[in-house]
Design an enzyme around this catalytic site. Sequence first.
Site, PDB file in Angstrom:
ATOM      1  N   TYR A  28      11.281   6.084   2.495  1.00  7.41           N
ATOM      2  CA  TYR A  28      11.458   6.092   1.400  1.00  7.41           C
ATOM      3  C   TYR A  28      11.111   7.373   0.689  1.00  7.41           C
ATOM      4  O   TYR A  28      10.175   7.825   0.737  1.00  7.41           O
ATOM      5  CB  TYR A  28      11.087   4.847   0.443  1.00  7.41           C
ATOM      6  CG  TYR A  28      11.361   3.724   0.987  1.00  7.41           C
ATOM      7  CD1 TYR A  28      12.796   3.465   0.769  1.00  7.41           C
ATOM      8  CD2 TYR A  28      10.799   2.692   1.629  1.00  7.41           C
ATOM      9  CE1 TYR A  28      13.395   1.945   1.118  1.00  7.41           C
ATOM     10  CE2 TYR A  28      11.327   1.456   2.057  1.00  7.41           C
ATOM     11  CZ  TYR A  28      12.684   1.155   1.812  1.00  7.41           C
ATOM     12  OH  TYR A  28      12.866  -0.051   2.160  1.00  7.41           O
TER      13      TYR A  28
ATOM     14  N   LYS B 261     -18.691 -13.477   1.073  1.00  2.00           N
ATOM     15  CA  LYS B 261     -17.624 -13.907  -0.311  1.00  2.00           C
ATOM     16  C   LYS B 261     -16.360 -13.401   0.077  1.00  2.00           C
ATOM     17  O   LYS B 261     -16.337 -12.315   1.155  1.00  2.00           O
ATOM     18  CB  LYS B 261     -18.046 -13.271  -1.514  1.00  2.00           C
ATOM     19  CG  LYS B 261     -18.277 -11.628  -1.529  1.00  2.00           C
ATOM     20  CD  LYS B 261     -19.177 -11.042  -2.837  1.00  2.00           C
ATOM     21  CE  LYS B 261     -19.138  -9.666  -2.583  1.00  2.00           C
ATOM     22  NZ  LYS B 261     -19.961  -9.074  -3.607  1.00  2.00           N
TER      23      LYS B 261
END
Length: 385
Positions: A266, A43
């Site tokens: 950042y 899956k």
Amino acid sequence: MTDVNNSRPILATIHLDALRSNLTRIKTATALAGEARVWAVVKANAYGHGVQHIFEGLRGADGFACLDLTEAEALRSMGWRGPILLLEGAFNVRDLELCSRLNLWHVIHCEAQIDWLAAHKTNEPQRVFLKLNSGMNRLGFKPAQYRAAYARLAMLSQVAEVSHLTHYSDADSDAAQGVAAVARQWEVFQTATQDLAGECSLGNSAATLRAAQRSGDWVRAGVALYGAAPDYPAKTSADWGLQPAMTLSSRIVSVQDLAVGDSVGYGSAFVAERPMRIGTVACGYADGYPRSAGNALAGAPVLVDGQRTRTLGRISMDMLAVDLTHLPHSGFGSHVTLWGRADPLQMDSVVLSIDEVAAAAGTISYELMCAIAPRVPRTVNEGES
Ligand SMILES: *Cc1c(COP(=O)(O)O)cnc(C)c1O
């Protein structure tokens, strides 16, 4: 075989030798409990590895279990003629047409699915797996409704064979309460199915490795086939003898020197307390690398030229920073392993387990595997067959 042409150095390598080895490992676990058959769970596009990429490595399985019909179609178009199970069965009445056409086995977990089957016109009776809700409370019939559902299915001309299926909620748990939950669900399953004909399917990877005797005639192995430990950190992939089926690698594209007080990335989330040398790696959260790894106090583990180091500061969309201070021979162009093998071509290579990276990011290997972005090129490494 690479399916995206790109000069950026990030790459996901799928290791067929690892997939084969992990399948053998699962088969060995089931053999102890008397030879269960193994569904390879594919899956989520084979947990992010790509159904078309893993097929050659896992075709030694007894069947494939999937979620989406596109996965079943891909398997049939690659020539797989053996069993395919739809883990959640049909989502609407039209899905049953495809089940007939592609000869798919499917799960029945609710009354609506029985109604659709009763109304389905087919000359090919189907094999179905009736799902018992043994305690997970996600899908399936409660024990009190199970027999009536079984009887209804067994009467339908559309049904060839009814088998039994349930799913453990705590098979990966070492805690006493988790172990007790498996025992309880096993008891509930035994009581509900004991005098009904039909094969049984219970175990996922964790149950198959840890409790093969409570995993049934058909086990449904997912994450272990891809080389992660289902019960990390209680056990590691090395403890279970599993090999990473994917290496996520890239290169250092920039080197910077930091003075005391200089920050990285950042938010200036990392500040150097001593002079440092750092590398910028071409991999970021837009590639599927978890941004939350930047929250780990000590960073997330990374290999540079096969040597362990760590991420520094926040993970950017396309880049992340790693410490090179203790790696004087590494620099611009150095090989970086985000997880998997330091040398993708060697099975006995140094490995950075995806479980460790996931733990640093506060998540599990499953989520990282499934999150690999489409922009990351894939290559399949044949290994020895
Ligand atoms: C995903 C899934 C599995 C496989 O689980 P792993 O922990 O990856 O082995 C088994 N059964 C069902 C019903 C699933 O949805």
